[in-house]
Design a protein around this motif. Structure first.
Motif, PDB file in Angstrom:
ATOM      1  N   UNK A  18      13.305   5.845  -2.019  1.00 60.22           N
ATOM      2  CA  UNK A  18      13.355   6.537  -0.736  1.00 60.22           C
ATOM      3  C   UNK A  18      14.172   5.735   0.278  1.00 60.22           C
ATOM      4  N   UNK A  19      15.155   6.377   0.880  1.00 54.44           N
ATOM      5  CA  UNK A  19      16.099   5.682   1.752  1.00 54.44           C
ATOM      6  C   UNK A  19      15.415   5.092   2.979  1.00 54.44           C
ATOM      7  N   UNK A  20      14.438   5.808   3.532  1.00 57.13           N
ATOM      8  CA  UNK A  20      13.730   5.295   4.708  1.00 57.13           C
ATOM      9  C   UNK A  20      12.954   4.036   4.369  1.00 57.13           C
ATOM     10  N   UNK A  21      12.326   4.048   3.194  1.00 56.55           N
ATOM     11  CA  UNK A  21      11.569   2.869   2.773  1.00 56.55           C
ATOM     12  C   UNK A  21      12.508   1.693   2.534  1.00 56.55           C
ATOM     13  N   UNK A  22      13.635   1.924   1.865  1.00 51.61           N
ATOM     14  CA  UNK A  22      14.577   0.841   1.617  1.00 51.61           C
ATOM     15  C   UNK A  22      15.138   0.276   2.928  1.00 51.61           C
ATOM     16  N   UNK A  23      15.376   1.142   3.883  1.00 55.14           N
ATOM     17  CA  UNK A  23      15.848   0.678   5.184  1.00 55.14           C
ATOM     18  C   UNK A  23      14.806  -0.224   5.836  1.00 55.14           C
TER      19      UNK A  23
ATOM     20  N   UNK B 152       0.831  -1.212   0.000  1.00 58.07           N
ATOM     21  CA  UNK B 152       0.000   0.000   0.000  1.00 58.07           C
ATOM     22  C   UNK B 152       0.862   1.257   0.000  1.00 58.07           C
ATOM     23  N   UNK B 153       0.242   2.425  -0.180  1.00 60.52           N
ATOM     24  CA  UNK B 153       1.034   3.667  -0.173  1.00 60.52           C
ATOM     25  C   UNK B 153       1.870   3.844   1.089  1.00 60.52           C
ATOM     26  N   UNK B 154       1.298   3.469   2.239  1.00 60.22           N
ATOM     27  CA  UNK B 154       2.035   3.544   3.498  1.00 60.22           C
ATOM     28  C   UNK B 154       1.775   2.259   4.268  1.00 60.22           C
ATOM     29  N   UNK B 155       2.817   1.699   4.856  1.00 55.04           N
ATOM     30  CA  UNK B 155       2.640   0.485   5.637  1.00 55.04           C
ATOM     31  C   UNK B 155       1.641   0.742   6.754  1.00 55.04           C
ATOM     32  N   UNK B 156       0.641  -0.112   6.851  1.00 55.17           N
ATOM     33  CA  UNK B 156      -0.419   0.069   7.822  1.00 55.17           C
ATOM     34  C   UNK B 156      -1.713   0.585   7.223  1.00 55.17           C
ATOM     35  N   UNK B 157      -1.677   1.045   5.954  1.00 59.08           N
ATOM     36  CA  UNK B 157      -2.899   1.541   5.312  1.00 59.08           C
ATOM     37  C   UNK B 157      -3.927   0.439   5.115  1.00 59.08           C
ATOM     38  N   UNK B 158      -3.459  -0.794   4.875  1.00 58.32           N
ATOM     39  CA  UNK B 158      -4.370  -1.909   4.565  1.00 58.32           C
ATOM     40  C   UNK B 158      -4.351  -2.966   5.674  1.00 58.32           C
ATOM     41  N   UNK B 159      -4.121  -2.532   6.886  1.00 61.61           N
ATOM     42  CA  UNK B 159      -4.021  -3.458   8.012  1.00 61.61           C
ATOM     43  C   UNK B 159      -2.870  -3.035   8.895  1.00 61.61           C
ATOM     44  N   UNK B 160      -2.421  -3.934   9.727  1.00 59.37           N
ATOM     45  CA  UNK B 160      -1.344  -3.550  10.642  1.00 59.37           C
ATOM     46  C   UNK B 160       0.018  -3.693   9.970  1.00 59.37           C
TER      47      UNK B 160
ATOM     48  N   UNK C 106       6.321  -5.983  -2.370  1.00 60.19           N
ATOM     49  CA  UNK C 106       6.792  -4.623  -2.080  1.00 60.19           C
ATOM     50  C   UNK C 106       6.513  -3.733  -3.287  1.00 60.19           C
ATOM     51  N   UNK C 107       5.890  -2.590  -3.052  1.00 61.57           N
ATOM     52  CA  UNK C 107       5.653  -1.651  -4.147  1.00 61.57           C
ATOM     53  C   UNK C 107       6.783  -0.611  -4.172  1.00 61.57           C
ATOM     54  N   UNK C 108       7.937  -1.033  -4.690  1.00 60.53           N
ATOM     55  CA  UNK C 108       9.075  -0.119  -4.782  1.00 60.53           C
ATOM     56  C   UNK C 108       8.748   1.078  -5.657  1.00 60.53           C
ATOM     57  N   UNK C 109       7.943   0.877  -6.701  1.00 59.08           N
ATOM     58  CA  UNK C 109       7.659   1.968  -7.642  1.00 59.08           C
ATOM     59  C   UNK C 109       6.919   3.120  -6.993  1.00 59.08           C
ATOM     60  N   UNK C 110       6.230   2.861  -5.873  1.00 58.96           N
ATOM     61  CA  UNK C 110       5.521   3.926  -5.180  1.00 58.96           C
ATOM     62  C   UNK C 110       6.391   4.750  -4.258  1.00 58.96           C
ATOM     63  N   UNK C 111       7.673   4.423  -4.186  1.00 55.36           N
ATOM     64  CA  UNK C 111       8.589   5.112  -3.266  1.00 55.36           C
ATOM     65  C   UNK C 111       9.876   5.509  -3.985  1.00 55.36           C
ATOM     66  N   UNK C 112       9.774   5.768  -5.287  1.00 57.21           N
ATOM     67  CA  UNK C 112      10.976   6.037  -6.076  1.00 57.21           C
ATOM     68  C   UNK C 112      10.758   7.213  -7.017  1.00 57.21           C
TER      69      UNK C 112
END
Length: 358
Positions: free
Chosen positions: A112-117, A67-75, A97-103
């Motif tokens: 995005x470095x935070x997402x990759x971490x 999802x766009x942000x982890x937790x949007x579609x559940x925990x 993992x939707x890498x394309x939504x964070x690049x």
């Protein structure tokens, strides 16, 4: 899994994977409605071309990192989840993992470095727990709608992901593109996937890479699935048949398939047998051993748990009976196997795999 929002798309997914026209296996007697078919798991099939993965019992970490942000579609994923999964007898997890939504949309396609971490942390937790991990590039909608216009970005994203995981254990595997569909078909699949595979091989020369075919990777996609000239590429397919059972009550489908459908009647088993035959035909023709990367049934509270247990048990045992391993959708956010702090009683026990790992 693709969150479909139109019943015609859903029907297309079923049509791609319902095994239409294949000859049904004659070894499984037809059960009475509501009864599980008597499929007996066998030893894992061995490829004569390429490799097969020692998947074992596997679960998808669905609706966590796509999802766009982890937790949007559940925990969100918790640090202790992978120990729980390992202790329940699982050997592998598939991590969409939707890498394309964070690049970045343009070169150098920086993620995005935070997402990759975060992704790295999750993969490290899973491998530390002793699990194999499939890193699956999920929901790249731009690629599906315009493959030619987004192929370079797709390859660029994989170059970055592959470099980041170049030192990961050999138990980490890459899946190039979840459920190709729309304008990404078997006819143009390798035109898009080969550059991404080449980018991966710059830093991961022998790591297993997984490829699925057109039409949401239904069973029917195996008939014309092209494979790169690479000895470490593994085919996959998905099945949510029969769709009107597996997606009953799923509100992300419009219109929502009605509740009340049961699983296990003669028509259901005949369709499953036809799919099994299609997979066997593929293995005999190509020498390759695919795996079932997704199957599952909606967890609407109105659906009896016994019906879902019957479905998961029948599907996993059926594919194991022809030596093919499978990965259930999903852990705890969608079509869940685990609810809150406990596994749904009887669900994990119902999941079957082959009698050997490979």
């Amino acid at each position: 899994m693709k969150r479909l929002h139109g019943l015609m798309s859903a029907i297309a997914l079923c049509a791609a994977g319902c095994g239409g026209g294949a000859t049904a296996l004659s070894t499984a007697p037809m059960p009475k409605p509501g009864e599980a078919a008597p499929y007996a798991p066998a030893a894992a099939a061995r490829p004569t071309t390429g490799i097969a993965l020692p998947l074992g019992k596997c679960v998808n970490m669905g609706d966590h990192l796509e999802p766009p942000h982890e937790g949007d579609w559940g925990r969100p994923i918790a640090d202790g989840d992978f120990t729980i999964i390992k202790q329940a007898g699982f050997a592998s997890v598939r991590l969409p993992v939707r890498f394309s939504g964070h690049a970045l949309a343009t070169m150098p396609y920086t993620i995005d470095a935070t997402f990759m971490t975060r992704v790295h942390h999750v993969v490290d937790l899973a491998t530390a727990a002793g699990l194999n991990v499939i890193i699956d590039m999920h929901n790249d909608d731009e690629l599906y709608s315009d493959p030619a216009g987004n192929g370079a970005r797709f390859a660029g994203l994989w170059k970055l992901v592959a470099a980041d995981f170049a030192t990961a254990p050999a138990s980490v595997w890459f899946e190039l593109a979840n459920e190709p569909h729309d304008k990404l078909t078997n006819a143009n699949l390798l035109t898009i996937l080969n550059p991404a595979l080449a980018a991966i091989r710059l830093t991961n020369p022998t790591r297993p890479v997984i490829i699925g075919g057109e039409g949401y990777s239904g069973v029917g996609s195996l008939a014309t699935l092209p494979m790169p000239a690479d000895p470490n590429v593994v085919p996959t397919f998905h099945s949510y048949d029969p769709f009107m059972f597996t997606h009953q009550g799923a509100t992300f489908i419009t219109p929502t398939p009605p509740l009340g459908r049961r699983f296990g009647g003669p028509t259901d088993i005949a369709g499953l047998n036809a799919n099994l035959q299609a997979v066997q035909d593929y293995m005999a023709r190509t020498g390759r051993v695919p795996f079932l990367g997704e199957y599952g049934a909606n967890d609407d509270p109105a659906i009896p748990v016994s019906e879902r247990i019957n479905y998961y048990g029948t599907m996993s045992a059926a594919y194991a009976s022809i030596g093919v391993q499978s990965c259930a959708w999903a852990y705890t956010n969608a079509f869940r196997l685990r609810d809150g702090g406990h596994w749904i009683p009887g669900m994990v026990e119902a999941l079957r795999t082959t009698t050997t790992a490979r």
